[in-house]
Design a protein around this motif. Structure first.
Motif, mmCIF file in Angstrom:
data_model
loop_
_atom_site.group_PDB
_atom_site.id
_atom_site.type_symbol
_atom_site.label_atom_id
_atom_site.label_comp_id
_atom_site.label_asym_id
_atom_site.label_seq_id
_atom_site.Cartn_x
_atom_site.Cartn_y
_atom_site.Cartn_z
ATOM 1 N N ALA A 117 0.806 -1.226 0.000
ATOM 2 C CA ALA A 117 0.000 0.000 0.000
ATOM 3 C C ALA A 117 0.835 1.269 0.000
ATOM 4 O O ALA A 117 0.325 2.351 -0.333
ATOM 5 N N GLN A 118 2.111 1.173 0.360
ATOM 6 C CA GLN A 118 2.948 2.368 0.399
ATOM 7 C C GLN A 118 3.140 2.940 -1.002
ATOM 8 O O GLN A 118 3.281 2.209 -1.972
ATOM 9 N N HIS A 119 3.164 4.255 -1.080
ATOM 10 C CA HIS A 119 3.569 4.917 -2.309
ATOM 11 C C HIS A 119 5.062 5.199 -2.238
ATOM 12 O O HIS A 119 5.610 5.388 -1.159
ATOM 13 N N SER A 120 5.707 5.244 -3.347
ATOM 14 C CA SER A 120 7.151 5.449 -3.386
ATOM 15 C C SER A 120 7.546 6.703 -2.625
ATOM 16 O O SER A 120 7.007 7.781 -2.834
ATOM 17 N N GLY A 121 8.505 6.537 -1.700
ATOM 18 C CA GLY A 121 9.028 7.677 -0.966
ATOM 19 C C GLY A 121 8.189 8.103 0.219
ATOM 20 O O GLY A 121 8.551 9.050 0.913
ATOM 21 N N ASN A 123 6.024 7.182 3.922
ATOM 22 C CA ASN A 123 5.873 6.274 5.053
ATOM 23 C C ASN A 123 4.576 6.647 5.760
ATOM 24 O O ASN A 123 4.577 7.427 6.696
ATOM 25 N N VAL A 124 3.472 6.129 5.251
ATOM 26 C CA VAL A 124 2.178 6.567 5.770
ATOM 27 C C VAL A 124 1.555 5.554 6.717
ATOM 28 O O VAL A 124 0.471 5.795 7.244
ATOM 29 N N TYR A 125 2.236 4.428 6.971
ATOM 30 C CA TYR A 125 1.703 3.433 7.906
ATOM 31 C C TYR A 125 2.692 3.259 9.050
ATOM 32 O O TYR A 125 3.844 2.893 8.841
ATOM 33 N N GLU A 289 -16.785 4.979 10.355
ATOM 34 C CA GLU A 289 -16.731 6.394 9.977
ATOM 35 C C GLU A 289 -15.426 6.750 9.268
ATOM 36 O O GLU A 289 -15.336 7.791 8.623
ATOM 37 N N LYS A 290 -14.411 5.904 9.401
ATOM 38 C CA LYS A 290 -13.125 6.155 8.747
ATOM 39 C C LYS A 290 -12.984 5.386 7.446
ATOM 40 O O LYS A 290 -11.886 5.293 6.890
ATOM 41 N N GLY A 291 -14.088 4.842 6.952
ATOM 42 C CA GLY A 291 -14.026 4.028 5.748
ATOM 43 C C GLY A 291 -13.535 4.764 4.519
ATOM 44 O O GLY A 291 -13.037 4.132 3.575
ATOM 45 N N ASN A 292 -13.660 6.086 4.519
ATOM 46 C CA ASN A 292 -13.195 6.871 3.372
ATOM 47 C C ASN A 292 -11.832 7.515 3.603
ATOM 48 O O ASN A 292 -11.360 8.282 2.761
ATOM 49 N N ASP A 293 -11.209 7.225 4.738
ATOM 50 C CA ASP A 293 -9.874 7.743 4.993
ATOM 51 C C ASP A 293 -8.934 7.223 3.903
ATOM 52 O O ASP A 293 -8.895 6.024 3.631
ATOM 53 N N HIS A 295 -5.813 6.592 3.715
ATOM 54 C CA HIS A 295 -4.859 5.552 4.105
ATOM 55 C C HIS A 295 -5.545 4.189 4.217
ATOM 56 O O HIS A 295 -4.991 3.165 3.816
ATOM 57 N N ILE A 296 -6.745 4.184 4.766
ATOM 58 C CA ILE A 296 -7.479 2.930 4.903
ATOM 59 C C ILE A 296 -7.940 2.442 3.534
ATOM 60 O O ILE A 296 -7.869 1.250 3.221
ATOM 61 N N VAL A 297 -8.403 3.366 2.690
ATOM 62 C CA VAL A 297 -8.802 2.997 1.327
ATOM 63 C C VAL A 297 -7.624 2.354 0.595
ATOM 64 O O VAL A 297 -7.778 1.341 -0.105
ATOM 65 N N ARG A 298 -6.437 2.919 0.785
ATOM 66 C CA ARG A 298 -5.260 2.390 0.109
ATOM 67 C C ARG A 298 -4.931 0.978 0.597
ATOM 68 O O ARG A 298 -4.550 0.106 -0.187
#
Length: 330
Positions: A117-121, A123-125, A289-293, A295-298
């Motif tokens: 799920a990470q995008h290049s460059g 660190n979102v998790y 309620e966070k279903g559209n966040d 990071h979670i979508v990714r």
């Protein structure tokens, strides 16, 4: 030591303003350790570590969990408390990501998923390594955005949903199946002691390495011991507890234990033997309620990718048949 209810968040933040204490806290957030282990890891004097540990304990960021006599002296094991995770991620988010999605987990398949799920460059998790029940508690306390769990409810025979319903009454939650995974006895290569079943754990002289009381593995084990009419006292070193599957394998590989319970993937990675016992449902849990966040979508999008499923399946012991199945509760 001040009463815990008199300790303020300001006290706790001040305690980890010291770089040495912050580093000790990070180490104890990953797994319980002794003063000796900490001193060796940080290559410093035990007396210095003892001073910093006392400061962290005084403000409720770590706690003593057990003591063991080793070679004539007492070793104390410490671990981070729930407050530690809140303070740590408020002050210094892991990897320096200020908008990271914090995930409570400790599993190779989830490592694989976050990597996908990470995008290049980026660190979102940001991981915190907690057992299943503590992960759900962290989610309830808003210390995490997503929790992963594998908790078997003895009364219904159902995984995860009953625990989520009890912990989040009236709060809509979503469970998404990551995989079904196989757990079993992890033993030395070649299984020299011929261990085959839960009953073998009660054999005299078998050194067992256990998991924490609130872990899904421990909950399963205790139910099986009860069913087999085996008491905890009959299992040698039942109280020898480690926080992760990897730590189970490490103790066995080092010759410090004969057997533990962990996943096939863990045993295979460590080059150890494995005797299968059961399959379990491993779910991701988050607030509806966070279903559209984003990071979670990714994360959920990564579940559908062929690369994730193939890479996880190749680890061994992961059944990807039901990956992505959604259950709503609350």
């Amino acid at each position: 030591m001040p009463a815990l209810n008199n300790i303020t968040r300001r006290d706790q933040i001040a305690a980890i303003a010291d770089d040495s204490r912050l580093l000790i806290l990070r180490l104890l957030m990953k797994k319980p350790q002794t003063l000796t282990h900490l001193a060796n890891t940080l290559e410093t004097y035990p007396a210095k570590i003892r001073y910093h540990v006392k400061k962290l304990e005084d403000v409720g960021l770590i706690q003593l969990i057990r003591t063991e006599k080793t070679l004539g002296y007492v070793e104390k094991y410490y671990k981070a408390t729930a407050s530690a995770y809140a303070v740590h991620f408020m002050v210094v988010p892991e990897h320096g990501a200020t908008d990271a999605a914090v995930i409570a987990y400790g599993d190779a398949a989830l490592d694989s998923l976050t990597s996908s799920a990470q995008h290049s460059g980026e660190n979102v998790y940001s991981p915190i390594y907690l057992n299943s029940l503590d992960g759900l508690v962290a989610l309830k306390q808003n210390l995490a955005d997503v929790a992963a769990c594998h908790l078997l409810d003895k009364s219904t025979g159902e995984y995860n949903a009953p625990f989520v319903e009890r912990l989040f009454p009236g709060r809509p939650m979503i469970l998404v199946t990551l995989a079904h995974r196989e757990q079993g006895l992890v033993v030395a290569e070649g299984n020299p002691l011929s261990l085959r079943s839960i009953e073998d754990l009660a054999r005299p002289g078998i050194r067992f390495v256990n998991r924490e009381p609130d872990s899904g593995t421990r909950i399963w084990l205790d139910s099986q011991l009860t069913a087999a009419n085996i008491t905890q006292e009959q299992v040698d070193t039942y109280s020898d507890v480690v926080p992760t599957h990897a730590a189970v394998a490490e103790k066995i590989a080092a010759g410090e234990a004969d057997v533990g319970i962990a996943t096939l993937a863990t045993a295979r990675e460590a080059g150890l033997g494995f005797i299968p016992l059961f399959h379990e449902q491993y779910d991701l849990v988050f607030d509806a309620e966070k279903g559209n966040d984003p990071h979670i979508v990714r994360l959920l999008e990564a579940l559908t990718t062929r690369s994730f499923r193939q890479r996880t399946g190749e680890m061994g012991g992961y059944d990807m048949t039901h990956v992505g199945r959604i259950t709503r509760v609350g």
